[in-house]
Design an enzyme around this catalytic site. Structure first.
Site, PDB file in Angstrom:
ATOM      1  N   SER A  27       0.809  -1.218   0.000  1.00  0.00           N
ATOM      2  CA  SER A  27       0.000   0.000   0.000  1.00  0.00           C
ATOM      3  C   SER A  27       0.842   1.269   0.000  1.00  0.00           C
ATOM      4  O   SER A  27       0.340   2.343  -0.337  1.00  0.00           O
ATOM      5  CB  SER A  27      -0.930   0.009   1.225  1.00  0.00           C
ATOM      6  OG  SER A  27      -1.809  -1.100   1.188  1.00  0.00           O
ATOM      7  N   HIS A  52       1.900   3.456   4.645  1.00  0.00           N
ATOM      8  CA  HIS A  52       1.006   4.410   4.004  1.00  0.00           C
ATOM      9  C   HIS A  52       1.552   5.829   4.115  1.00  0.00           C
ATOM     10  O   HIS A  52       1.593   6.580   3.124  1.00  0.00           O
ATOM     11  CB  HIS A  52      -0.385   4.336   4.642  1.00  0.00           C
ATOM     12  CG  HIS A  52      -1.047   3.005   4.456  1.00  0.00           C
ATOM     13  ND1 HIS A  52      -2.346   2.753   4.855  1.00  0.00           N
ATOM     14  CD2 HIS A  52      -0.612   1.849   3.895  1.00  0.00           C
ATOM     15  CE1 HIS A  52      -2.665   1.518   4.558  1.00  0.00           C
ATOM     16  NE2 HIS A  52      -1.630   0.950   3.986  1.00  0.00           N
TER      17      HIS A  52
END
Length: 302
Positions: free
Chosen positions: A208, A253
């Site tokens: 991610s 992230h």
């Protein structure tokens, strides 16, 4: 004064409250940029670098044929990259690699070692191998392999949707080389921050991080083109809230988001006369910062 090419009359300005017009080739894409030669609205995919501003593909072809626009004879993306026949080629390849690794993980199953051999782990004792493993033990490749690793269907589904929606427009706006640099360095930066902050013996998947890098870069491009920022801000806030409240590796992230934003700023706002130097220099600095983080963390664990 040179007249616009035949059939390229200037478009009427939209009425107050209507917002930016749609691209003349892609009417569903609102844009505030117009061709400097014919004044038709053009989206990032259709923008071609000229000596002054941007031109549409039609004007570039006509200019190259008549000799009126030699500076526009070599089509360029919004960030100065080479325009490709398939502006989503790298996006498709990256998506295919992610899916192929996921299928391999499913095929091997719980008894396989694909995940344990490729995931991001700082330093831990593996009882199955009877030895210490991790980045701090010299397995540097985990910082990169984790960027392509998924273990749950929902995880890869969300990431691949994000890659397809964000990757295509960014690849068209940046060009293939710049887009690939953005994706990989964002993913590595996400892995580096995870390695620095997360417990060293806790394995994580950093896929991610690269997607958040694309999200940060999208915000920069949208801002640069004077598009409506509200949808991007809402998407970003929702994703960050989900990251911090769901118990997943939020470090990747945040690291990917910061890296992608910084790289995109360098790519989209580089002065024309020093464009390549600023663009690749910014990317190199972000990569260097990630490397320093990894080196410092490794020294603290060994």
């Amino acid at each position: 004064m040179e007249q616009p090419p035949e059939g390229h009359g200037a478009q009427e300005q939209p009425a107050a409250g209507e917002g930016p017009p749609g691209c003349y080739r892609h009417p569903d894409r609102r844009t505030g940029i117009r061709c400097t030669r014919c004044e038709r609205p053009i989206c990032p995919e259709c923008m071609v670098n000229a000596s002054v501003g941007f031109q549409c593909p039609d004007c570039v072809r006509q200019g190259a044929g008549t000799g009126h626009a030699p500076a526009a004879a070599r089509p360029r993306t919004l960030a100065g990259g080479t325009i490709a026949a398939d502006p989503r080629l790298l996006t498709k390849i990256l998506l295919a690699i992610n899916v192929a690794v996921f299928v391999a993980v499913l095929a091997v199953g719980d008894h396989g070692r694909i995940v344990s051999d490729l995931d991001l782990i700082g330093l831990a004792y593996n009882p199955e191998l009877g030895q210490v493993v991790g980045v701090a033990d010299g397995e540097w490749y985990r910082l990169l392999t984790a960027v392509f690793l998924h273990q749950e269907v929902w995880h890869i589904a969300f990431n691949m949707l994000g890659l397809w929606w964000l990757g295509g427009p960014l690849e068209a706006a940046l060009g293939r080389v710049r887009f690939l640099a953005l994706y990989l360095v964002s993913g590595l930066a996400g892995s580096a921050l995870t390695y620095l902050i997360a417990p060293p013996n806790g394995p994580s998947l950093g896929a991610s991080g690269a997607i958040f890098g694309l999200l940060g870069a999208t915000a920069v491009v949208v801002r640069r083109l004077h598009y409506d920022m509200r949808p991007v801000i809402v998407l970003l806030v929702l994703n960050l809230l989900f990251s911090f409240r769901s118990g997943i590796a939020w470090q990747a992230h945040v690291g990917g988001l910061v890296a992608g934003t910084l790289i995109a700023i360098g790519m989209m706002h580089a002065p024309r006369e020093h464009r390549a130097l600023v663009q690749y220099g910014t990317t190199a600095l972000v990569l260097a910062a990630a490397i320093v983080i990894v080196v410092v963390r490794t020294a603290s664990l060994t």
